[in-house]
Design a protein around this motif. Structure first.
Motif, PDB file in Angstrom:
ATOM      1  N   LEU A 241       4.515   0.281  17.197  1.00 36.55           N
ATOM      2  CA  LEU A 241       4.927  -0.787  16.287  1.00 36.55           C
ATOM      3  C   LEU A 241       5.786  -0.215  15.149  1.00 36.55           C
ATOM      4  CD1 LEU A 241       3.887  -3.701  16.684  1.00 36.55           C
ATOM      5  CD2 LEU A 241       2.577  -3.363  14.578  1.00 36.55           C
ATOM      6  N   ASN A 242       6.890  -0.887  14.847  1.00 36.99           N
ATOM      7  CA  ASN A 242       7.694  -0.372  13.738  1.00 36.99           C
ATOM      8  C   ASN A 242       7.189  -0.928  12.404  1.00 36.99           C
ATOM      9  OD1 ASN A 242       8.896  -2.884  13.180  1.00 36.99           O
ATOM     10  ND2 ASN A 242      10.406  -2.551  14.800  1.00 36.99           N
ATOM     11  N   LEU A 243       7.688  -0.355  11.332  1.00 37.31           N
ATOM     12  CA  LEU A 243       7.173  -0.683   9.992  1.00 37.31           C
ATOM     13  C   LEU A 243       7.374  -2.162   9.657  1.00 37.31           C
ATOM     14  CD1 LEU A 243       5.884   0.336   7.382  1.00 37.31           C
ATOM     15  CD2 LEU A 243       8.108   1.143   6.638  1.00 37.31           C
ATOM     16  N   VAL A 249       2.600  -8.287  10.497  1.00 34.67           N
ATOM     17  CA  VAL A 249       1.225  -8.440  10.994  1.00 34.67           C
ATOM     18  C   VAL A 249       0.243  -8.303   9.821  1.00 34.67           C
ATOM     19  CG1 VAL A 249      -0.557  -7.459  12.512  1.00 34.67           C
ATOM     20  CG2 VAL A 249       1.819  -7.551  13.283  1.00 34.67           C
ATOM     21  N   ASN A 250       0.518  -7.328   8.966  1.00 38.33           N
ATOM     22  CA  ASN A 250      -0.375  -7.085   7.825  1.00 38.33           C
ATOM     23  C   ASN A 250      -0.488  -8.315   6.919  1.00 38.33           C
ATOM     24  OD1 ASN A 250      -1.152  -4.531   8.494  1.00 38.33           O
ATOM     25  ND2 ASN A 250       0.271  -3.476   7.151  1.00 38.33           N
ATOM     26  N   LYS A 251       0.578  -9.118   6.866  1.00 36.74           N
ATOM     27  CA  LYS A 251       0.552 -10.297   5.995  1.00 36.74           C
ATOM     28  C   LYS A 251      -0.380 -11.371   6.523  1.00 36.74           C
ATOM     29  CE  LYS A 251       5.034  -9.949   3.814  1.00 36.74           C
ATOM     30  NZ  LYS A 251       6.441 -10.216   3.931  1.00 36.74           N
ATOM     31  N   SER A 252      -0.723 -11.269   7.822  1.00 33.89           N
ATOM     32  CA  SER A 252      -1.396 -12.405   8.446  1.00 33.89           C
ATOM     33  C   SER A 252      -2.911 -12.395   8.320  1.00 33.89           C
ATOM     34  CB  SER A 252      -1.017 -12.472   9.922  1.00 33.89           C
ATOM     35  OG  SER A 252      -1.545 -11.327  10.566  1.00 33.89           O
ATOM     36  N   ALA A 253      -3.556 -11.254   8.365  1.00 34.24           N
ATOM     37  CA  ALA A 253      -4.987 -11.336   8.691  1.00 34.24           C
ATOM     38  C   ALA A 253      -5.922 -10.447   7.896  1.00 34.24           C
ATOM     39  CB  ALA A 253      -5.150 -11.016  10.173  1.00 34.24           C
ATOM     40  N   CYS A 260     -11.012   0.103   5.036  1.00 29.64           N
ATOM     41  CA  CYS A 260      -9.952   1.120   5.072  1.00 29.64           C
ATOM     42  C   CYS A 260     -10.070   2.047   3.869  1.00 29.64           C
ATOM     43  CB  CYS A 260      -8.575   0.463   5.144  1.00 29.64           C
ATOM     44  SG  CYS A 260      -8.312  -0.819   3.916  1.00 29.64           S
ATOM     45  N   THR A 261     -10.427   1.491   2.737  1.00 29.70           N
ATOM     46  CA  THR A 261     -10.590   2.311   1.530  1.00 29.70           C
ATOM     47  C   THR A 261     -11.902   3.087   1.572  1.00 29.70           C
ATOM     48  OG1 THR A 261      -9.221   0.891   0.179  1.00 29.70           O
ATOM     49  CG2 THR A 261     -10.877   2.187  -0.986  1.00 29.70           C
ATOM     50  N   ASP A 262     -12.961   2.408   1.927  1.00 32.73           N
ATOM     51  CA  ASP A 262     -14.280   3.052   1.834  1.00 32.73           C
ATOM     52  C   ASP A 262     -14.431   4.236   2.778  1.00 32.73           C
ATOM     53  OD1 ASP A 262     -15.073   1.460  -0.205  1.00 32.73           O
ATOM     54  OD2 ASP A 262     -16.063  -0.022   1.055  1.00 32.73           O
ATOM     55  N   CYS A 309     -10.225  -0.135  10.302  1.00 31.24           N
ATOM     56  CA  CYS A 309      -9.908  -1.561  10.218  1.00 31.24           C
ATOM     57  C   CYS A 309     -10.328  -2.288  11.496  1.00 31.24           C
ATOM     58  CB  CYS A 309      -8.419  -1.780   9.966  1.00 31.24           C
ATOM     59  SG  CYS A 309      -8.054  -3.544   9.835  1.00 31.24           S
ATOM     60  N   GLN A 310     -11.319  -3.144  11.349  1.00 30.47           N
ATOM     61  CA  GLN A 310     -11.832  -3.880  12.513  1.00 30.47           C
ATOM     62  C   GLN A 310     -10.884  -4.997  12.926  1.00 30.47           C
ATOM     63  OE1 GLN A 310     -14.695  -2.700  14.015  1.00 30.47           O
ATOM     64  NE2 GLN A 310     -14.457  -1.111  12.477  1.00 30.47           N
ATOM     65  N   ALA A 311      -9.956  -5.360  12.052  1.00 27.93           N
ATOM     66  CA  ALA A 311      -9.008  -6.430  12.380  1.00 27.93           C
ATOM     67  C   ALA A 311      -7.757  -5.867  13.064  1.00 27.93           C
ATOM     68  CB  ALA A 311      -8.616  -7.176  11.113  1.00 27.93           C
ATOM     69  N   GLY A 312      -7.711  -4.566  13.270  1.00 21.80           N
ATOM     70  CA  GLY A 312      -6.569  -3.960  13.979  1.00 21.80           C
ATOM     71  C   GLY A 312      -5.292  -3.976  13.160  1.00 21.80           C
ATOM     72  N   LEU A 313      -5.420  -3.919  11.851  1.00 14.23           N
ATOM     73  CA  LEU A 313      -4.223  -3.972  10.990  1.00 14.23           C
ATOM     74  C   LEU A 313      -3.707  -2.560  10.674  1.00 14.23           C
ATOM     75  CD1 LEU A 313      -5.321  -6.893   8.661  1.00 14.23           C
ATOM     76  CD2 LEU A 313      -4.068  -6.979  10.812  1.00 14.23           C
ATOM     77  N   TYR A 314      -2.733  -2.502   9.773  1.00 14.62           N
ATOM     78  CA  TYR A 314      -1.970  -1.265   9.569  1.00 14.62           C
ATOM     79  C   TYR A 314      -1.957  -0.828   8.097  1.00 14.62           C
ATOM     80  CZ  TYR A 314      -0.468  -2.431  14.247  1.00 14.62           C
ATOM     81  OH  TYR A 314      -0.453  -2.742  15.568  1.00 14.62           O
TER      82      TYR A 314
END
Ligand code: SF4
Ligand code: SF4
Length: 442
Positions: A241-243, A249-253, A260-262, A309-314
């Motif tokens: 996937l490109n940036l 995708v990151n904006k959606s979900a 991701c932080t913890d 990330c359980q939502a598969g995000l980036y």
């Protein structure tokens, strides 16, 4: 010539993949010298085998570097699961009478145990300041193969060979020593695969390595592994996937769960990085340059994207999005903190490698990749002038010149960070292009 000059002239660079010129690390005084033998990228099998085969050379190179920087202690960081290598190291440390200087510290099997800052903490309990480097807390870190190259340099041998694991969804996973400048495709074919139409190749480990855009390149001193997977493998799809698409995708979900932080290894060291906030900033188009500067603290270990990330995000790419934006604005993160302490749950949030490998869908391919005497002989090699951090090497040879194996063919520009490069075969210089010096063998 002292060790630093020998290391510089032999073209030694960080062999773990970073490619930082090693002589620069020796231009200092340190409290500790640390050997990074964690080899934390799944499937890669270079360091453990090298340490078992070249134990004395690695120990001597490591000791020499440690003494050179006046380190009072040398510590080898190795995972406790590598029992036979550890016993061999222990036995040879005693035989070489280095037990008062070199110590072995065993680490649990987690990712990313080999991240330089994580390693420094695990071995010395010191925390590298955010945005900083190990020498700020008195540490110099070397990879095992780099220590071997330091030993070779001390004996007058330049870096013209590289150890590489070729593995993944292949019939014949293996680790080989190949000449720098060998066509990558020849190395890949040693895996037993001839046609690569259905495959993608990760350059490096499966966590941090990018997908090779084409297979026409040449081996450099930085290569460490090639992971060959089918193009429809989940990891390849995710890495492809490109940036721009990832940002959409990151904006959606993002549900702002902050996993991701913890679980971020740098956050757990007490640094101010918080990728969930970068996700929030993208989602709500927040313009807060001050808050987004912490994106620059990301070491791109990819743990947030490929595990947390359980939502598969980036979230790593969210950091990258802001890193690029800030770089264009010329804005740099400056830490206001002077003291760091690890987060309370760090010990329990170190990610076991086995769980990671299952999540990556690589458990079927988590096999040995034995170090093999390769039959590969390159008739022509192409030596990159850009195989290290810093300025590209400038050729010191011309087309038509005859060179010997090991001869210097490029040097960094005066007063610049960079590294020497050498002919890996004897022959004739047949082409000098922008980034490559091509040698046809005798
Ligand atoms: S990116 Fe994923 S892990 Fe991070 S906050 Fe959003 S949903 Fe949670
Ligand atoms: S890639 Fe993700 S987990 Fe790794 S340092 Fe960056 S934000 Fe943290």
């Amino acid at each position: 010539m002292n060790l630093l000059d020998k290391v510089r002239e032999a073209g030694v660079i960080g062999a773990g993949g970073a490619g930082f010129p090693t002589h620069v690390k020796l231009e200092t005084n340190a409290d500790y010298i640390l050997l990074n033998a964690a080899e934390c990228e799944p499937l890669l099998r270079v360091d453990q085998q090298l340490m078992e085969l070249n134990t004395d050379e690695i120990l001597k190179g490591f000791e020499a570097a440690g003494r050179f920087v006046d380190a009072k202690k040398a510590i080898i960081g190795i995972k406790e699961k590598h029992k036979s290598v550890t016993s061999k190291l222990q036995e040879r440390i005693s035989a070489l009478q280095l037990q008062d200087y070199i110590e072995i510290k065993k680490m649990p099997d987690f990712y990313p145990a080999g991240d330089e800052q994580v390693l420094v903490y695990e071995l010395t309990s010191r925390i590298v300041p955010e945005g900083g480097i190990p020498i700020q807390v008195g540490c110099v870190v070397l990879n095992s193969e780099t220590a071997l190259n330091i030993y070779n340099a001390s004996q007058g041998t330049s870096v013209t060979e590289k150890y590489i694991t070729v593995t993944g969804d292949v019939p014949n996973p293996l680790t080989v020593k190949v000449l720098v400048g060998t066509p990558i495709i020849d190395v890949l074919k040693l895996s037993g695969i001839e046609k690569f139409d259905d495959y993608a190749v990760i350059d490096g480990g499966p966590m941090m390595g990018p997908i090779l855009e084409n297979l026409d390149g040449y081996v450099t001193k930085k290569h460490k592994g090639f992971v060959i997977l089918k193009k429809d493998h989940h990891l390849i799809r995710k890495k492809s996937l490109n940036l721009d698409t990832a940002t959409k995708v990151n904006k959606s979900a993002c549900e702002q769960c902050r996993m991701c932080t913890d679980m971020c290894p740098r956050f757990l060291l007490g640094h101010s990085i918080e990728p969930h906030k970068m996700m929030r900033a993208i989602n709500y188009a927040i313009t807060d340059i001050e808050g987004q500067k912490s994106a620059q603290l990301c070491c791109q270990c990819n743990l947030c994207e490929l595990f947390s990330c359980q939502a598969g995000l980036y979230p790593k790419l969210a950091n990258l999005h802001y890193k690029e934006m800030l770089a264009k604005l010329g804005v740099r993160y400056k830490s206001s903190k002077t003291e760091f302490s690890t987060r309370a749950m760090r010990e329990y949030r170190r990610l076991p490698s086995k769980r990671l490998i299952i999540r990556l869908g690589l458990n079927k391919f988590d096999k040995s990749a034995p170090l093999t005497n390769s039959e590969l002989t390159a008739k022509t090699v192409a030596i990159s002038t850009r195989q290290h951090v810093g300025a590209p090497a400038e050729p010191v040879v011309s087309v038509g010149d005859k060179v010997d194996a090991g001869q210097t063919i490029g040097k960094p520009p005066e007063n610049s960070l960079g590294a020497y490069i050498h002919a890996s075969i004897a022959g004739e210089i047949v082409k000098i292009e922008k980034d490559l010096i091509v040698i046809r063998g005798d």
